[in-house]
Write an enzyme that holds these catalytic residues in place. Sequence first.
Site, PDB file in Angstrom:
ATOM      1  N   ARG A   4      19.000 -12.778 -39.556  1.00 23.63           N
ATOM      2  CA  ARG A   4      18.391 -11.760 -39.969  1.00 23.63           C
ATOM      3  C   ARG A   4      18.140 -11.882 -40.508  1.00 23.63           C
ATOM      4  O   ARG A   4      18.853 -10.576 -41.739  1.00 23.63           O
ATOM      5  CB  ARG A   4      18.014 -11.151 -38.004  1.00 23.63           C
ATOM      6  CG  ARG A   4      16.669 -10.917 -38.244  1.00 23.63           C
ATOM      7  CD  ARG A   4      17.036  -9.526 -36.900  1.00 23.63           C
ATOM      8  NE  ARG A   4      17.529  -9.983 -35.748  1.00 23.63           N
ATOM      9  CZ  ARG A   4      16.428 -10.621 -35.026  1.00 23.63           C
ATOM     10  NH1 ARG A   4      15.210 -10.319 -34.259  1.00 23.63           N
ATOM     11  NH2 ARG A   4      17.050 -10.937 -34.088  1.00 23.63           N
TER      12      ARG A   4
ATOM     13  N   HIS B 189       8.433 -11.444 -23.715  1.00 23.47           N
ATOM     14  CA  HIS B 189      10.120  -9.650 -23.617  1.00 23.47           C
ATOM     15  C   HIS B 189       9.219  -9.269 -22.194  1.00 23.47           C
ATOM     16  O   HIS B 189      10.068  -8.157 -21.453  1.00 23.47           O
ATOM     17  CB  HIS B 189       9.088  -8.955 -24.073  1.00 23.47           C
ATOM     18  CG  HIS B 189       9.493  -8.762 -25.751  1.00 23.47           C
ATOM     19  ND1 HIS B 189       8.490  -9.586 -27.643  1.00 23.47           N
ATOM     20  CD2 HIS B 189      10.398  -9.160 -26.179  1.00 23.47           C
ATOM     21  CE1 HIS B 189       9.831  -9.932 -27.973  1.00 23.47           C
ATOM     22  NE2 HIS B 189      11.010  -9.652 -27.609  1.00 23.47           N
TER      23      HIS B 189
ATOM     24  N   THR C 147      11.633  -4.971 -33.415  1.00 22.72           N
ATOM     25  CA  THR C 147      12.020  -6.620 -35.301  1.00 22.72           C
ATOM     26  C   THR C 147      10.444  -6.823 -35.367  1.00 22.72           C
ATOM     27  O   THR C 147      10.260  -7.252 -36.347  1.00 22.72           O
ATOM     28  CB  THR C 147      12.749  -7.461 -35.107  1.00 22.72           C
ATOM     29  OG1 THR C 147      11.996  -8.391 -33.306  1.00 22.72           O
ATOM     30  CG2 THR C 147      14.598  -7.356 -34.431  1.00 22.72           C
TER      31      THR C 147
ATOM     32  N   HIS D  37       5.084  -9.387 -26.933  1.00 22.44           N
ATOM     33  CA  HIS D  37       4.328 -10.598 -26.718  1.00 22.44           C
ATOM     34  C   HIS D  37       5.779 -11.128 -25.029  1.00 22.44           C
ATOM     35  O   HIS D  37       5.951 -10.677 -25.108  1.00 22.44           O
ATOM     36  CB  HIS D  37       5.093 -12.184 -27.764  1.00 22.44           C
ATOM     37  CG  HIS D  37       6.617 -12.698 -27.740  1.00 22.44           C
ATOM     38  ND1 HIS D  37       7.242 -13.169 -26.701  1.00 22.44           N
ATOM     39  CD2 HIS D  37       7.243 -12.436 -29.078  1.00 22.44           C
ATOM     40  CE1 HIS D  37       8.407 -12.890 -27.043  1.00 22.44           C
ATOM     41  NE2 HIS D  37       8.541 -12.501 -28.305  1.00 22.44           N
TER      42      HIS D  37
ATOM     43  N   ASP E 253      20.518 -14.009 -22.467  1.00 25.59           N
ATOM     44  CA  ASP E 253      20.786 -13.457 -23.933  1.00 25.59           C
ATOM     45  C   ASP E 253      21.503 -12.583 -23.865  1.00 25.59           C
ATOM     46  O   ASP E 253      22.359 -12.796 -24.684  1.00 25.59           O
ATOM     47  CB  ASP E 253      20.114 -14.159 -24.787  1.00 25.59           C
ATOM     48  CG  ASP E 253      18.909 -13.198 -24.662  1.00 25.59           C
ATOM     49  OD1 ASP E 253      17.842 -12.619 -23.698  1.00 25.59           O
ATOM     50  OD2 ASP E 253      17.799 -13.057 -26.215  1.00 25.59           O
TER      51      ASP E 253
ATOM     52  N   LYS F 106       4.050 -19.522 -25.844  1.00 20.90           N
ATOM     53  CA  LYS F 106       3.016 -20.517 -27.118  1.00 20.90           C
ATOM     54  C   LYS F 106       1.771 -20.887 -26.809  1.00 20.90           C
ATOM     55  O   LYS F 106       1.960 -21.707 -25.488  1.00 20.90           O
ATOM     56  CB  LYS F 106       4.577 -21.185 -27.417  1.00 20.90           C
ATOM     57  CG  LYS F 106       5.750 -20.316 -28.101  1.00 20.90           C
ATOM     58  CD  LYS F 106       5.839 -19.575 -29.545  1.00 20.90           C
ATOM     59  CE  LYS F 106       6.762 -19.402 -29.908  1.00 20.90           C
ATOM     60  NZ  LYS F 106       6.584 -18.844 -30.773  1.00 20.90           N
ATOM     61  N   THR F 107       1.243 -20.875 -27.926  1.00 19.84           N
ATOM     62  CA  THR F 107      -0.007 -21.608 -27.816  1.00 19.84           C
ATOM     63  C   THR F 107      -0.351 -22.713 -28.979  1.00 19.84           C
ATOM     64  O   THR F 107       1.072 -22.729 -29.725  1.00 19.84           O
ATOM     65  CB  THR F 107      -1.152 -20.861 -27.222  1.00 19.84           C
ATOM     66  OG1 THR F 107      -1.295 -19.670 -28.639  1.00 19.84           O
ATOM     67  CG2 THR F 107      -1.004 -19.574 -26.514  1.00 19.84           C
TER      68      THR F 107
ATOM     69  N   LYS G 170       7.560 -24.358 -24.558  1.00 25.74           N
ATOM     70  CA  LYS G 170       7.756 -23.120 -24.766  1.00 25.74           C
ATOM     71  C   LYS G 170       7.177 -22.052 -23.867  1.00 25.74           C
ATOM     72  O   LYS G 170       5.695 -22.300 -24.047  1.00 25.74           O
ATOM     73  CB  LYS G 170       8.256 -23.070 -25.853  1.00 25.74           C
ATOM     74  CG  LYS G 170       9.062 -21.797 -25.574  1.00 25.74           C
ATOM     75  CD  LYS G 170       9.503 -21.066 -27.128  1.00 25.74           C
ATOM     76  CE  LYS G 170      10.801 -19.728 -27.484  1.00 25.74           C
ATOM     77  NZ  LYS G 170      11.224 -20.210 -29.098  1.00 25.74           N
TER      78      LYS G 170
ATOM     79  N   GLN H 116      25.230  -2.192 -29.885  1.00 25.01           N
ATOM     80  CA  GLN H 116      24.000  -1.970 -27.884  1.00 25.01           C
ATOM     81  C   GLN H 116      25.546  -1.587 -26.727  1.00 25.01           C
ATOM     82  O   GLN H 116      24.611  -0.736 -25.502  1.00 25.01           O
ATOM     83  CB  GLN H 116      24.003  -3.427 -27.512  1.00 25.01           C
ATOM     84  CG  GLN H 116      22.780  -3.266 -26.653  1.00 25.01           C
ATOM     85  CD  GLN H 116      22.162  -4.868 -26.151  1.00 25.01           C
ATOM     86  OE1 GLN H 116      22.544  -5.566 -25.539  1.00 25.01           O
ATOM     87  NE2 GLN H 116      21.833  -5.253 -27.086  1.00 25.01           N
TER      88      GLN H 116
ATOM     89  N   LYS I  31      20.124 -16.748 -32.466  1.00 23.87           N
ATOM     90  CA  LYS I  31      20.120 -16.710 -34.122  1.00 23.87           C
ATOM     91  C   LYS I  31      21.212 -18.652 -34.741  1.00 23.87           C
ATOM     92  O   LYS I  31      22.285 -17.611 -34.334  1.00 23.87           O
ATOM     93  CB  LYS I  31      20.148 -15.703 -34.940  1.00 23.87           C
ATOM     94  CG  LYS I  31      19.101 -14.735 -34.456  1.00 23.87           C
ATOM     95  CD  LYS I  31      17.306 -15.200 -34.810  1.00 23.87           C
ATOM     96  CE  LYS I  31      15.986 -14.160 -34.072  1.00 23.87           C
ATOM     97  NZ  LYS I  31      15.374 -14.726 -34.223  1.00 23.87           N
TER      98      LYS I  31
END
Length: 419
Positions: A86, A48, A40, A45, A193, A233-234, A230, A172, A82
């Site tokens: 999307r 993953h 996507t 990141h 998930d 994340k920064t 989280k 999938q 979600k």
Amino acid sequence: MSLLQDLEWRGIIYQQTDAEGLKETLQKDQIALYCGVDPTGDSLHIGHLLPFLTLRRFQLAGHSPIVLVGGATGLIGDPSGKSEERKLQTIETIQYNVKCLQSQLARIFDFEGENGAVMVNNYDWAGSMDIVTFLRDYGKHIGINYMLAKDTISSRLETGISFTEFTYTILQGLDFLHLYEHHNCKLQIGGSDQWGNITTGLELIRKNMPEGAKAYGMTIPLVTKADGTKFGKTESGAVWLDPEKTSPYEFYQFWINTADADVVKYLKFFTFLSHSEIDQLEQAVQEEPHLRKAQKTLAEEMTRLIHGEEALKQAINITAALFSGEIKNLTAAEMKQGFKDVPSYKHTTGDEFEIIEMLVAAKISPSKRQAREDVTNGAISINGERITSIDYILTEKDKIEGEFTIIRRGKKKYFLIKY
């Protein structure tokens, strides 16, 4: 210690469809297994990473990993996590993203030898499938009630879900069936998930394959931080694997700034260090936390894995230079990395300018009076060299590669003058 025992020790196993069956299978055979990701975006990141690093652990234990990048499923979009539909992307964008993600994942796996990794794209088998084949051969085997029971779908019923995303889990699941048929793939692993999608794949295998077909699913826990914020994340956003989005220095800094409460867990999750090495680092956290040995090891292991030895050396050089203030020892490329996010000022008028004027214009010093004090007190450095003359003129020689000048005020406040 067996592979599964190692995964348990590391806290990596969250759910299994048949724990005993998988244990027996792994004791007897070397298997093929897979993990997938949808393209996507044009970069992965660090959120993953864990499933793919787990896949790599299986490879190191002698099993054969299949790395799937979903050129077909990426065109649809997983409803998991979600709250709304999307936005669909073009085939061209998705296929470009596929190539980007494949190159990043290629750093993690060994593609040579008897159990060399295989890279696949589900667009190769699903992209040309007609709707009648999809409905007759696959949709027929998955009941509506079965799908409505899945969290990824039931959570969207209130806000609405399209038929497209509703059928994602079948698409999938088709991946698992295809890989079972054509690669003898016995196990799918994924994030927590993905449980619903994994079990759909097992259902399609059960319905389409001869009686007694054995396949398994395993999920990995969601990575969390002890303070509740989280992971990955920064302040500037996600930590990407693409060095153009997150530089190796920034990547290194993310890991080295890990809290003491999280570092041992991350060492277990993300590195391939032995149990004894991690136990020693855990002891160091307890007895010598100020030395941050565990954090340094974590940062080195992860940066080396994703960006390579040379990028790791650069990240360490930049870190040491910024800590000591000796930035003149850095190369221009290292300076660009290290000062990417510091406050900056764009200078557009004239080739030469007075230091006092620049300090005020760039808001490094709040006034000319303060600027003069800063200079005479030795608080101002240009490209790592202390300046003490209020009459100093910045010229072409102060420009690094003709593009920028680095000014430091005090010990830690850096500013970037761009041209």
